[in-house]
Design a protein around this motif. Structure first.
Motif, PDB file in Angstrom:
ATOM      1  N   ILE A  60     -10.529  -8.336   0.408  1.00  0.00           N
ATOM      2  CA  ILE A  60     -10.174  -9.274   1.265  1.00  0.00           C
ATOM      3  C   ILE A  60      -9.101  -8.325   1.274  1.00  0.00           C
ATOM      4  N   GLY A  61      -8.434  -7.808   1.200  1.00  0.00           N
ATOM      5  CA  GLY A  61      -7.594  -6.847   0.530  1.00  0.00           C
ATOM      6  C   GLY A  61      -7.391  -5.883   2.500  1.00  0.00           C
ATOM      7  N   VAL A  62      -8.843  -5.257   2.186  1.00  0.00           N
ATOM      8  CA  VAL A  62      -8.898  -4.795   3.317  1.00  0.00           C
ATOM      9  C   VAL A  62      -9.490  -5.412   5.044  1.00  0.00           C
ATOM     10  N   PHE A  63      -9.911  -6.851   4.379  1.00  0.00           N
ATOM     11  CA  PHE A  63      -9.769  -7.828   5.497  1.00  0.00           C
ATOM     12  C   PHE A  63      -8.285  -8.113   5.850  1.00  0.00           C
ATOM     13  N   ALA A  64      -7.829  -8.603   4.975  1.00  0.00           N
ATOM     14  CA  ALA A  64      -6.529  -9.766   5.526  1.00  0.00           C
ATOM     15  C   ALA A  64      -5.801  -8.357   6.072  1.00  0.00           C
ATOM     16  N   GLY A  65      -5.811  -7.179   5.609  1.00  0.00           N
ATOM     17  CA  GLY A  65      -4.979  -6.329   6.147  1.00  0.00           C
ATOM     18  C   GLY A  65      -5.599  -5.553   7.491  1.00  0.00           C
ATOM     19  N   SER A  71      -1.678  -2.184   2.073  1.00  0.00           N
ATOM     20  CA  SER A  71      -3.082  -3.619   1.793  1.00  0.00           C
ATOM     21  C   SER A  71      -3.575  -2.796   0.895  1.00  0.00           C
ATOM     22  N   LEU A  72      -4.714  -2.040   0.345  1.00  0.00           N
ATOM     23  CA  LEU A  72      -5.261  -1.765  -0.528  1.00  0.00           C
ATOM     24  C   LEU A  72      -4.333  -1.680  -1.880  1.00  0.00           C
ATOM     25  N   VAL A  73      -2.882  -0.608  -1.581  1.00  0.00           N
ATOM     26  CA  VAL A  73      -2.435  -0.872  -3.290  1.00  0.00           C
ATOM     27  C   VAL A  73      -2.271  -2.068  -3.269  1.00  0.00           C
ATOM     28  N   LEU A  74      -1.282  -3.054  -2.812  1.00  0.00           N
ATOM     29  CA  LEU A  74      -1.696  -4.030  -3.222  1.00  0.00           C
ATOM     30  C   LEU A  74      -2.328  -5.042  -3.549  1.00  0.00           C
ATOM     31  N   THR A  75      -3.297  -5.147  -3.051  1.00  0.00           N
ATOM     32  CA  THR A  75      -5.142  -5.650  -3.592  1.00  0.00           C
ATOM     33  C   THR A  75      -5.352  -5.305  -4.512  1.00  0.00           C
ATOM     34  N   VAL A  94      -2.280   6.486  12.456  1.00  0.00           N
ATOM     35  CA  VAL A  94      -1.355   6.636  11.528  1.00  0.00           C
ATOM     36  C   VAL A  94      -0.979   4.952  11.330  1.00  0.00           C
ATOM     37  N   ILE A  95      -0.727   4.317  12.203  1.00  0.00           N
ATOM     38  CA  ILE A  95       0.192   2.814  11.944  1.00  0.00           C
ATOM     39  C   ILE A  95      -0.748   2.141  11.305  1.00  0.00           C
ATOM     40  N   LEU A  96      -2.010   2.289  11.260  1.00  0.00           N
ATOM     41  CA  LEU A  96      -3.468   1.630  10.759  1.00  0.00           C
ATOM     42  C   LEU A  96      -3.997   1.564   9.770  1.00  0.00           C
ATOM     43  N   MET A  97      -3.300   3.543   9.544  1.00  0.00           N
ATOM     44  CA  MET A  97      -3.973   3.655   7.983  1.00  0.00           C
ATOM     45  C   MET A  97      -2.564   2.965   7.438  1.00  0.00           C
ATOM     46  N   GLN A  98      -0.985   3.900   7.487  1.00  0.00           N
ATOM     47  CA  GLN A  98      -0.201   3.121   6.826  1.00  0.00           C
ATOM     48  C   GLN A  98       0.003   1.473   6.483  1.00  0.00           C
ATOM     49  N   LEU A  99      -0.605   0.910   7.200  1.00  0.00           N
ATOM     50  CA  LEU A  99      -0.680  -0.632   6.994  1.00  0.00           C
ATOM     51  C   LEU A  99      -2.008  -1.258   6.009  1.00  0.00           C
ATOM     52  N   VAL A 100      -3.216  -0.260   6.370  1.00  0.00           N
ATOM     53  CA  VAL A 100      -4.043  -0.951   6.208  1.00  0.00           C
ATOM     54  C   VAL A 100      -4.195   0.038   3.715  1.00  0.00           C
ATOM     55  N   MET A 110       0.150 -10.319   4.650  1.00  0.00           N
ATOM     56  CA  MET A 110       0.249  -9.090   5.647  1.00  0.00           C
ATOM     57  C   MET A 110       1.046  -9.290   7.173  1.00  0.00           C
ATOM     58  N   LEU A 111      -0.259 -10.187   7.259  1.00  0.00           N
ATOM     59  CA  LEU A 111       0.750 -10.001   8.876  1.00  0.00           C
ATOM     60  C   LEU A 111       1.828 -10.708   9.240  1.00  0.00           C
ATOM     61  N   VAL A 112       2.793 -11.396   8.391  1.00  0.00           N
ATOM     62  CA  VAL A 112       4.169 -11.708   7.657  1.00  0.00           C
ATOM     63  C   VAL A 112       4.716 -10.286   7.582  1.00  0.00           C
ATOM     64  N   SER A 113       4.510  -9.510   7.040  1.00  0.00           N
ATOM     65  CA  SER A 113       4.954  -7.902   6.985  1.00  0.00           C
ATOM     66  C   SER A 113       4.961  -7.024   8.488  1.00  0.00           C
ATOM     67  N   VAL A 114       3.755  -7.660   9.015  1.00  0.00           N
ATOM     68  CA  VAL A 114       4.123  -6.687  10.188  1.00  0.00           C
ATOM     69  C   VAL A 114       4.464  -7.447  11.524  1.00  0.00           C
ATOM     70  N   VAL A 115       4.952  -9.022  11.416  1.00  0.00           N
ATOM     71  CA  VAL A 115       5.740  -9.777  12.327  1.00  0.00           C
ATOM     72  C   VAL A 115       7.558  -9.052  11.746  1.00  0.00           C
ATOM     73  N   GLU A 116       7.493  -8.728  10.467  1.00  0.00           N
ATOM     74  CA  GLU A 116       9.388  -9.030  10.450  1.00  0.00           C
ATOM     75  C   GLU A 116       9.696  -7.920  10.391  1.00  0.00           C
ATOM     76  N   ARG A 117       8.082  -6.348  10.731  1.00  0.00           N
ATOM     77  CA  ARG A 117       8.699  -4.864  10.739  1.00  0.00           C
ATOM     78  C   ARG A 117       8.517  -4.899  12.146  1.00  0.00           C
ATOM     79  N   THR A 118       7.863  -5.805  13.266  1.00  0.00           N
ATOM     80  CA  THR A 118       8.264  -5.149  14.300  1.00  0.00           C
ATOM     81  C   THR A 118       8.721  -4.070  14.646  1.00  0.00           C
ATOM     82  N   ARG A 119      10.198  -4.177  14.563  1.00  0.00           N
ATOM     83  CA  ARG A 119      11.181  -3.410  15.868  1.00  0.00           C
ATOM     84  C   ARG A 119      10.956  -1.635  15.114  1.00  0.00           C
ATOM     85  N   GLU A 120      10.917  -2.093  13.957  1.00  0.00           N
ATOM     86  CA  GLU A 120      10.091  -0.718  12.788  1.00  0.00           C
ATOM     87  C   GLU A 120       9.223  -0.032  12.984  1.00  0.00           C
ATOM     88  N   ILE A 121       7.933  -0.541  13.490  1.00  0.00           N
ATOM     89  CA  ILE A 121       6.869  -0.264  14.426  1.00  0.00           C
ATOM     90  C   ILE A 121       6.671   0.853  15.374  1.00  0.00           C
TER      91      ILE A 121
END
Length: 104
Positions: free
Chosen positions: A80-85, A33-37, A24-30, A1-12
């Protein structure tokens, strides 16, 4: 998720510049992360059950499926997904839009 955020910095940064709140941004990324985990937990559980069934069949052992063990595995995956995301999501929610748009 950290890589995803770094790659999407401009989008954010664009989303924040257009008025998206940090919540809104926090909820989208969490949520992402939950969907992936959860997906990974389901795939991992199914793979583990299939492998166990195969080994038990090959060795003529009795196969038993433990619901508490499956629930524990899914729970650990989600935790783990919640904490990692969560950390990257908090970091993204606090981004300054101008700095995010200048990021390369």
């Amino acid at each position: 998720m950290l890589v995803s955020v770094v790659e999407r910095t401009r989008e954010i940064g664009i989303r924040k510049a257009l008025g998206a709140s940090p919540k809104v941004i926090l909820m989208q990324l969490v949520t992402e992360s939950l969907v992936l985990t959860v997906t990974g937990g389901i795939i991992g559980s199914l793979t583990g059950v299939a492998a166990s069934m195969f080994v038990c069949h090959q060795q003529d052992w009795a196969f038993t499926l433990s619901a508490p063990a499956l629930l524990l595995a899914m729970g650990v995956s989600i935790l783990i997904g919640v904490f990692a995301g969560g950390y990257p999501a908090l970091k993204a929610a606090k981004l300054d839009p101008i700095e995010a748009l200048q990021y390369e």
